[in-house]
Design a protein around this motif. Structure first.
Motif, PDB file in Angstrom:
ATOM      1  N   GLY A  69      40.458  -5.176  22.256  1.00 53.27           N
ATOM      2  CA  GLY A  69      41.466  -4.181  21.892  1.00 53.27           C
ATOM      3  C   GLY A  69      42.809  -4.437  22.543  1.00 53.27           C
ATOM      4  O   GLY A  69      43.861  -4.143  21.977  1.00 53.27           O
ATOM      5  N   ARG A  78      49.091  -1.706  18.073  1.00 51.14           N
ATOM      6  CA  ARG A  78      48.198  -2.825  18.365  1.00 51.14           C
ATOM      7  C   ARG A  78      47.879  -3.438  17.016  1.00 51.14           C
ATOM      8  O   ARG A  78      47.309  -2.767  16.138  1.00 51.14           O
ATOM      9  CB  ARG A  78      46.931  -2.340  19.069  1.00 51.14           C
ATOM     10  CG  ARG A  78      47.185  -1.718  20.424  1.00 51.14           C
ATOM     11  CD  ARG A  78      47.502  -2.767  21.488  1.00 51.14           C
ATOM     12  NE  ARG A  78      47.943  -2.100  22.721  1.00 51.14           N
ATOM     13  CZ  ARG A  78      48.022  -2.721  23.900  1.00 51.14           C
ATOM     14  NH1 ARG A  78      47.723  -4.005  24.021  1.00 51.14           N
ATOM     15  NH2 ARG A  78      48.441  -2.063  24.964  1.00 51.14           N
ATOM     16  N   VAL A  86      40.696  -2.820  14.081  1.00 45.59           N
ATOM     17  CA  VAL A  86      41.713  -2.386  13.115  1.00 45.59           C
ATOM     18  C   VAL A  86      42.995  -2.102  13.896  1.00 45.59           C
ATOM     19  O   VAL A  86      42.944  -1.801  15.086  1.00 45.59           O
ATOM     20  CB  VAL A  86      41.250  -1.128  12.334  1.00 45.59           C
ATOM     21  CG1 VAL A  86      40.264  -1.518  11.252  1.00 45.59           C
ATOM     22  CG2 VAL A  86      40.660  -0.089  13.250  1.00 45.59           C
ATOM     23  N   PRO A  87      44.132  -2.220  13.242  1.00 47.86           N
ATOM     24  CA  PRO A  87      45.380  -1.963  13.968  1.00 47.86           C
ATOM     25  C   PRO A  87      45.484  -0.497  14.377  1.00 47.86           C
ATOM     26  O   PRO A  87      44.935   0.378  13.709  1.00 47.86           O
ATOM     27  CB  PRO A  87      46.468  -2.337  12.963  1.00 47.86           C
ATOM     28  CG  PRO A  87      45.806  -2.312  11.625  1.00 47.86           C
ATOM     29  CD  PRO A  87      44.363  -2.627  11.853  1.00 47.86           C
ATOM     30  N   ALA A  88      46.156  -0.259  15.482  1.00 51.29           N
ATOM     31  CA  ALA A  88      46.309   1.108  15.990  1.00 51.29           C
ATOM     32  C   ALA A  88      47.775   1.475  16.090  1.00 51.29           C
ATOM     33  O   ALA A  88      48.611   0.656  16.470  1.00 51.29           O
ATOM     34  CB  ALA A  88      45.662   1.230  17.363  1.00 51.29           C
ATOM     35  N   LEU A  89      48.059   2.727  15.714  1.00 53.22           N
ATOM     36  CA  LEU A  89      49.383   3.303  15.949  1.00 53.22           C
ATOM     37  C   LEU A  89      49.177   4.365  17.016  1.00 53.22           C
ATOM     38  O   LEU A  89      48.587   5.410  16.758  1.00 53.22           O
ATOM     39  CB  LEU A  89      49.932   3.900  14.651  1.00 53.22           C
ATOM     40  CG  LEU A  89      51.378   4.400  14.639  1.00 53.22           C
ATOM     41  CD1 LEU A  89      51.862   4.582  13.199  1.00 53.22           C
ATOM     42  CD2 LEU A  89      51.587   5.673  15.408  1.00 53.22           C
ATOM     43  N   ASN A  90      49.613   4.057  18.223  1.00 45.79           N
ATOM     44  CA  ASN A  90      49.417   4.971  19.358  1.00 45.79           C
ATOM     45  C   ASN A  90      50.697   5.722  19.676  1.00 45.79           C
ATOM     46  O   ASN A  90      51.750   5.100  19.818  1.00 45.79           O
ATOM     47  CB  ASN A  90      49.033   4.179  20.611  1.00 45.79           C
ATOM     48  CG  ASN A  90      47.645   3.580  20.531  1.00 45.79           C
ATOM     49  OD1 ASN A  90      46.688   4.274  20.213  1.00 45.79           O
ATOM     50  ND2 ASN A  90      47.534   2.284  20.799  1.00 45.79           N
ATOM     51  N   ARG A 149      44.138  -8.208  20.128  1.00 48.65           N
ATOM     52  CA  ARG A 149      45.132  -7.554  19.280  1.00 48.65           C
ATOM     53  C   ARG A 149      46.528  -7.901  19.808  1.00 48.65           C
ATOM     54  O   ARG A 149      46.702  -8.200  20.997  1.00 48.65           O
ATOM     55  CB  ARG A 149      44.941  -6.032  19.296  1.00 48.65           C
ATOM     56  CG  ARG A 149      43.677  -5.600  18.572  1.00 48.65           C
ATOM     57  CD  ARG A 149      43.706  -4.139  18.146  1.00 48.65           C
ATOM     58  NE  ARG A 149      43.470  -3.218  19.241  1.00 48.65           N
ATOM     59  CZ  ARG A 149      43.165  -1.934  19.069  1.00 48.65           C
ATOM     60  NH1 ARG A 149      43.075  -1.422  17.839  1.00 48.65           N
ATOM     61  NH2 ARG A 149      42.971  -1.133  20.102  1.00 48.65           N
ATOM     62  N   ALA A 173      36.530   0.014  15.931  1.00 49.37           N
ATOM     63  CA  ALA A 173      37.799   0.744  16.097  1.00 49.37           C
ATOM     64  C   ALA A 173      38.891  -0.154  16.669  1.00 49.37           C
ATOM     65  O   ALA A 173      40.067   0.023  16.347  1.00 49.37           O
ATOM     66  CB  ALA A 173      37.592   1.977  16.985  1.00 49.37           C
ATOM     67  N   VAL A 174      38.527  -1.096  17.523  1.00 49.97           N
ATOM     68  CA  VAL A 174      39.567  -1.966  18.087  1.00 49.97           C
ATOM     69  C   VAL A 174      39.807  -3.200  17.223  1.00 49.97           C
ATOM     70  O   VAL A 174      40.664  -4.011  17.537  1.00 49.97           O
ATOM     71  CB  VAL A 174      39.288  -2.374  19.553  1.00 49.97           C
ATOM     72  CG1 VAL A 174      39.263  -1.131  20.449  1.00 49.97           C
ATOM     73  CG2 VAL A 174      38.021  -3.185  19.696  1.00 49.97           C
TER      74      VAL A 174
END
Lengths: 510, 510
Positions: B452, B367, B335-339, B236, B332-333
């Motif tokens: 990820g 990510r 897809v893009p993540a907003l942390n 990512r 889950a990793v």
């Protein structure tokens, strides 16, 4: 400009021995003839250190106050309850008077850090104006004419020793003019208000019989920022909670765990958003159920300019009240508030780590209004958090709990906290008080149905079941609680006239 | 257990001079006969300090590598671009080979704090096991039989010097067995990966002609935590923003200003809640528009156990993936993540003040996955904040702006950041690689379509337009980037067999 009369209702002044103008005039003349003596009494009082945790100091203050009372024929004594810092009680019974006023001030002061003061906090000085404007100490201020813009610098000069001096001088002035007092006077002077009044309820309960009155008048806090006299009828209560949303057991890599580990900071944001909207309206079920509506009388006081709306917003750079466009400042503080006092999670700014925090915390403060109960508030908030799917704990979760529950909140409530307290704006004695204060000044009285801040007044209304009002004396720019606390001398002079007007009245309103 | 074959498709091994078992057996026999020599070469390499900002040290390392190359008839040279730490290029052309592999490692290491190490980071030692288990240093480890559970402690022992030693030893082994290599080999060895690869794109562009290959193989990072070999097909990307919501000009009393002053912490909570839901789904318009769907091949790899799902969740105490019940870790990793990386406002905990903060800040990390662009991401996030009613500034608001706008957000984007990079799981060379790796080990290969975390691989795929895969060597518990970095010697041995299998193949997959 006197706009209050129509708003406050049709209460009429009755039974005052002198006309109001005559009383204030008499008080002024007495003061003009005795300025040096009044200031000497003030300065002597301020020389006694008065931080509440020093019992010896507080006893010295209490004895000093009792001596000041006795010099006026007021019967003074110390009231105790457990290990409370001593309170001072005083009683002046006026033959023929049918009403009794209880006068409250506190004589303890905030702790001091002398190194942050321009002069010794317990060796008061008089400056020719504001320290911030470079005003110098006057070498021998009592030798000649005294400028009302001069200021006394010292701890408790405004908060709260000078209002007591104003009350004593008012009694002296009325007697010198042969005009009273015409109401029975009792004093209840607290010795640990700045420490949070931890024994106020105990003191009131232990001495319930002594503390009977028709109205409590509290001379704490400053007058209106516009220079107008002020009557305040209540305060919001206060409490706070700490909420921590737990995520994984440790901080995790935001790449390897982004979308995998629950993000406690995001969850906290959702929890907060579920609690209140952006305008301050609380979305928690039942939150407003116990709130008493704003009465017509109170609304009238708000609309007549209870607060200096424009400067309260403009000065700190607020485009409009959070409560909504068109909402008055005074209206916004008459509803309960859910304030986010703080947020803490992970890292922010230049040192930000690409990591998912293991926890996110918020400090949430509440300002409650009359009718609400802190106990029910706590129950409702906890129930709300549970309704969002959280298990609510009062400790860290165990490893097993982490694997069992997807949503874990740790909640701690502030053990202290004040309930709200207020007197109905429409109470007949309040209407009478407002008239007296208004007449005593050339400036319009500002009546505040509810102050946004909190004071421990609930024990007074709870235990005594008596109406109360705050009638302040001192200048708003007095730096109370801070270094270089000060009193503008002209405000002390006005305070003498104000309390003379109050004490000259016989308060027979029926 | 080999479940991958059906999933990876029907690519067949072709053209290998020896059967796979014969190659790994030959590599093993060579290694067993040369363990002391291989470890001596490893230890000598680790004795050269290699923190990227020390150019002299890096040049010494580069020359050392070139000497190791020349000893094997590999033509080595230094590649430069501007003030980049030198990269090392090497070329071994095999007569008759039609395919070319580019082998990548980096030879720089993370900075060290020697005081936190149990031994000198640049004077490597061999311990009879893990330091955490109390394993002692072996006085003369190369004198007798060498236990594969012994570990070498020293900076870059695992990250990333030992994989290069494994590659060299694999070439030696194939030659000793008369079995190859059967593919052209090029090396691109970076000297500043741990400093964030600031010149990787420049180096690749400046030497574009040299860096032609059919496939890049990157020997960075560890093998699977279950002890299985691993092929990783992408990473990512990453970037972050700092958002500050501005409230009043200064911190205000929560009583006098609760419901009056805007609460920036509450607003920040609403803004975050508007950006993503509690399961990690991003609510920002267009956020997912460019995301490439997960291919059937990739999904097959995930379902075949790309990750050790259970331990990845259980070990850090996660009840279930945030992305949802039933979502695999690997899904889950992908897809893009907003942390939310951090929150900061006001005060929390024992020192909480009853005050409304003047600002509230969040660090928000992203990510991103293949198909997305960081530039479009930034535009969409800024547009989203504006759509919530905010004026977006890149600085503090002025006094006039505070009074004009009710909602002010200050936004700063991280200037660095990596784009995502990946190779299609269905690419024929990838299928071939997966077969080779799987055959080279008794344990099943784990194919990770997308890691990820983030590595600066985008320049490689962008500039060279060549498929790549990460084929790691070292143990997962190697403490990379930390004190006491270490290599389990058995993993080095396995790495030699792995790269022998890869380099023995002629890669003619058509």
């Amino acid at each position: 400009m006197k706009t209050w009369i129509a708003l406050a209702g049709a209460t009429l002044l009755t039974g005052t021995a002198l006309g109001q103008t005559d009383v204030t005039q008499a008080a002024r003349e007495f003061r003009e003839a005795n300025e040096a003596a009044i200031l000497t009494e003030t300065l002597d009082f301020l020389r006694l250190p008065n931080v509440a945790d020093n019992r010896e100091d507080m006893l010295a203050n209490a004895r000093h106050i009792i001596a000041l009372m006795e010099a006026r024929g007021i019967e003074g004594r110390i009231l105790e309850a457990g290990d409370a810092s001593p309170a001072v009680y005083g009683e002046l019974t006026v033959p023929g008077a049918t009403r009794t006023l209880m006068l409250y001030t506190h004589y303890d002061g905030q702790p001091v850090e002398p190194e942050n003061w321009a002069s010794d906090p317990f060796d008061p000085v008089i400056r020719a104006g504001r320290l911030e404007n470079g005003a110098e100490i006057i070498a021998d201020p009592l030798a000649g004419e005294i400028d009302p813009d001069w200021r006394i610098y010292g701890r408790s000069s405004s908060d709260d020793k000078s209002p007591l001096i104003a009350m004593f001088a008012a009694i002296d002035a009325l007697r010198a003019a042969g005009q009273g007092p015409n109401v029975n006077i009792r004093f209840f002077l607290e010795g640990e208000e700045e420490a949070g009044s931890p024994h106020l309820r105990d003191l009131l309960e232990a001495h319930r019989d002594l503390l009977q009155a028709d109205l409590w008048l509290i001379a704490d806090g400053p007058i209106d920022t516009r220079g107008d006299p002020r009557v305040l009828l209540g305060v919001r209560g206060v409490t706070s909670m700490q909420v921590t949303i737990h995520g994984a057991e440790r901080v995790l890599h935001s790449g390897h765990y982004g979308n995998v580990a629950p993000n406690p900071a995001a969850r906290l944001a959702h929890l907060i958003a579920s609690m209140r909207d952006e305008t301050g309206r609380v979305l928690v079920e039942g939150f407003y159920d116990d709130v008493l509506p704003i009465s017509e009388t109170a609304r009238g006081y708000l609309e007549a300019g209870a607060f200096d709306e424009a400067s309260l917003l403009e000065e700190p750079g607020i485009a409009r009240t959070e409560w909504g466009p068109g909402a008055l400042y005074g209206e916004a503080v008459m509803v309960p508030a859910l304030n986010i006092l703080g947020l803490d999670a992970g890292t922010v700014g230049p040192g930000t780590r690409n990591a998912i925090p293991d926890r996110a915390s918020a400090a949430i403060g509440f300002r409650v209004v009359p009718g609400m109960s802190l106990e029910r508030l706590r129950e409702r908030m906890n129930a709300h958090i549970e309704a969002q799917g959280y298990v609510v704990l009062d400790r860290e979760p165990t490893d097993a709990e982490r694997l069992e529950h997807t949503h874990i909140a740790e909640v701690h409530w502030e053990s202290a906290g004040y309930e709200a307290a207020s007197t109905e704006a429409g109470h007949p004695l309040i209407g009478h008080l407002v008239e007296l204060v208004d007449e005593a000044s050339e400036r319009p009285v500002r009546v505040v149905p509810l102050l946004g801040g909190s004071l421990p007044l609930a024990p007074i209304s709870d235990v005594t079941n008596t109406p109360f009002a705050i009638v302040p004396v001192v200048n708003p720019d007095n730096s109370q609680h801070a270094p270089n606390e000060n009193l503008r001398i002209g405000h002390l002079w006005d305070g003498i006239e104000l309390y003379a007007a109050i004490l000259a009245d016989d308060w027979e309103t029926d």
